[in-house]
Design an enzyme around this catalytic site. Structure first.
Site, PDB file in Angstrom:
ATOM      1  N   HIS A   1      -5.970 -38.234  88.246  1.00 33.90           N
ATOM      2  CA  HIS A   1      -6.560 -37.350  87.240  1.00 33.90           C
ATOM      3  C   HIS A   1      -7.359 -36.214  87.877  1.00 33.90           C
ATOM      4  O   HIS A   1      -7.719 -35.246  87.193  1.00 33.90           O
ATOM      5  CB  HIS A   1      -7.465 -38.169  86.317  1.00 33.90           C
ATOM      6  CG  HIS A   1      -7.512 -37.664  84.910  1.00 33.90           C
ATOM      7  ND1 HIS A   1      -7.174 -36.369  84.575  1.00 33.90           N
ATOM      8  CD2 HIS A   1      -7.857 -38.273  83.743  1.00 33.90           C
ATOM      9  CE1 HIS A   1      -7.315 -36.201  83.267  1.00 33.90           C
ATOM     10  NE2 HIS A   1      -7.717 -37.347  82.739  1.00 33.90           N
TER      11      HIS A   1
ATOM     12  N   ASP B   1      -3.845 -33.221  84.674  1.00 35.15           N
ATOM     13  CA  ASP B   1      -4.472 -33.422  83.371  1.00 35.15           C
ATOM     14  C   ASP B   1      -3.631 -34.361  82.521  1.00 35.15           C
ATOM     15  O   ASP B   1      -2.421 -34.501  82.732  1.00 35.15           O
ATOM     16  CB  ASP B   1      -4.644 -32.081  82.648  1.00 35.15           C
ATOM     17  CG  ASP B   1      -5.634 -31.163  83.358  1.00 35.15           C
ATOM     18  OD1 ASP B   1      -6.545 -31.694  84.015  1.00 35.15           O
ATOM     19  OD2 ASP B   1      -5.478 -29.930  83.247  1.00 35.15           O
TER      20      ASP B   1
END
Length: 403
Positions: A374, A378
């Site tokens: 992450h 995204d």
């Protein structure tokens, strides 16, 4: 003139190796290219063969010792192999069998994989018939022994006891050191969980179109491509390549404060072995056909079982595909293979009732999982990437047409 037998040249990513097992002992005659010793590194088991025919006069690195790149292992005196006396040959050939009959030490007659299985299952090595060279017990011998039912309880277990045996209070444990490969796998998995912001998103895919395509063409495919079987991995690897072009972040890696975008798709394919999970890499998978992918994966699997994969085979990779479905996994969260930032997990195909155009239809469905870092990817990108995989698999013609 004596020849020094040395350890292989390790790449920069491998600091050292461990002498796993000697297949020869001092005084043994060897022929050119005959296997002498196995060196286990963090990634692979490397074989060292005889450069010339001759006699092993001295072994300088014993089993279990750690050796550096090109470290001396033994001394070979070149010469004619046929000079060994027939009587000595017969005695040497009989020695392993005699040792086995006498219930000798398993470490001396079994390879690393076989020895580990014997210890884990608490088997009696003297009851296992070795089919390897010189009566050596192989992994296949242990598996056959266990399947035959001969691996019954140890000899100390009473043959029959009318009253149930009472606990003696003894709780047996056995402590064995990790192999170098298993220790390295554990280290990398721990690093992945601690040093990445790993998250997993899921979806499901209707496998009916690919299964129908496979059913229709698998025989013709196998004949056309010299026995290569048409599986599902070829479709998923090609779908991953197409999706990676659309979402380059998933094909990128983080190098300190930089993002490295790879302009190629080197796809790692997770392969399970008795010594642990290895991930050989399909170089430039985007330029490979489905047949090329399937043939390469079959070759990886065969060489992994024989411990013939090289470090180069497993170096690099920009994205990984792991198929836990072959073991029956219905859903899982695959762990990243750093410095990669994405890994696709395939799972078991299972028929489920699905709503299609207002009607309930039984379809062969597969859960897909995408674990991603992450820090770079995204949630929106990850979801869209996985949806792209789903769309390509549910309409496989789009893979060929790059739609």
């Amino acid at each position: 003139m004596a020849i020094d037998i040395k350890a292989p040249t390790f790449p920069e990513s491998v600091a050292d190796g461990e002498v796993a097992v000697w297949h020869k002992k001092e005084g043994d005659s060897v022929t050119r290219d005959e296997l002498l010793v196995e060196i286990e590194t963090d990634k692979v088991v490397m074989e060292v063969v005889a450069p010339e025919s001759g006699v092993i006069t001295k072994i300088t690195a014993q089993e279990g010792e750690t050796v550096a790149s090109e470290a001396p292992l033994a001394v070979l005196e070149p010469g004619a192999v046929a000079e060994t006396a027939p009587a000595a040959d017969a005695a040497e050939a009989a020695a392993p069998a005699a040792e086995e009959t006498a219930g000798g030490d398993a470490a001396g007659i079994a390879g690393p994989a076989a020895r580990q299985m014997i210890e884990e299952n608490k088997l009696d090595p003297s009851a296992i018939t070795g089919t390897g060279k010189g009566g050596r017990i192989t992994k296949e011998d242990v598996v056959k022994h266990m399947k035959s039912g001969a691996a019954a309880a140890p000899a100390t277990t009473p043959a029959a006891a009318t009253p149930p045996a009472q606990p003696t209070g003894e709780r047996i444990e056995k402590r064995v050191p990790m192999t170098r490969m298993r220790a390295r796998i554990a280290e990398r998995l721990l690093d992945a969980s601690q040093e990445t912001a790993m998250l997993t998103t899921f979806n499901e895919v209707n496998m009916a179109p690919v299964m129908e395509l496979r059913r229709k063409y698998k025989d013709q495919f196998e004949k056309t491509h010299n026995g290569t079987r048409l599986g599902f991995m070829g479709f998923f690897v090609k779908a991953a390549c197409e999706a990676l072009k659309r979402f380059p972040e998933v094909n990128a890696s983080i190098d300190e404060n930089d993002i490295v975008y790879h302009g190629y798709q080197d796809i790692g394919v997770a392969v399970s072995t008795n010594d642990g999970l290895v991930v050989p890499v399909l170089r430039d998978a985007d330029f490979m056909s489905v047949a090329d992918v399937e043939a390469a994966i079959a070759d990886f699997g065969a060489r992994a079982k024989e411990k013939k994969l090289t470090i180069d085979d497993m170096t690099g990779g920009t994205f990984t595909v792991s198929n836990g479905g072959v073991f029956g996994s219905l859903m899982s969260t695959p762990i990243l293979n750093p410095p990669q930032t994405g890994i696709l997990g395939m799972h078991k195909i299972q028929e489920r009732p699905m709503a299609v155009n207002g009607e309930v239809v039984i379809l062969p469905m597969m859960y897909l999982a995408l674990s991603y870092d992450h820090r770079l990817i995204d949630g929106k990108t990850a979801v869209q990437f996985l949806v792209a995989i789903k769309d390509l698999i549910e309409d496989p013609a789009r893979i060929l047409l790059q739609l």
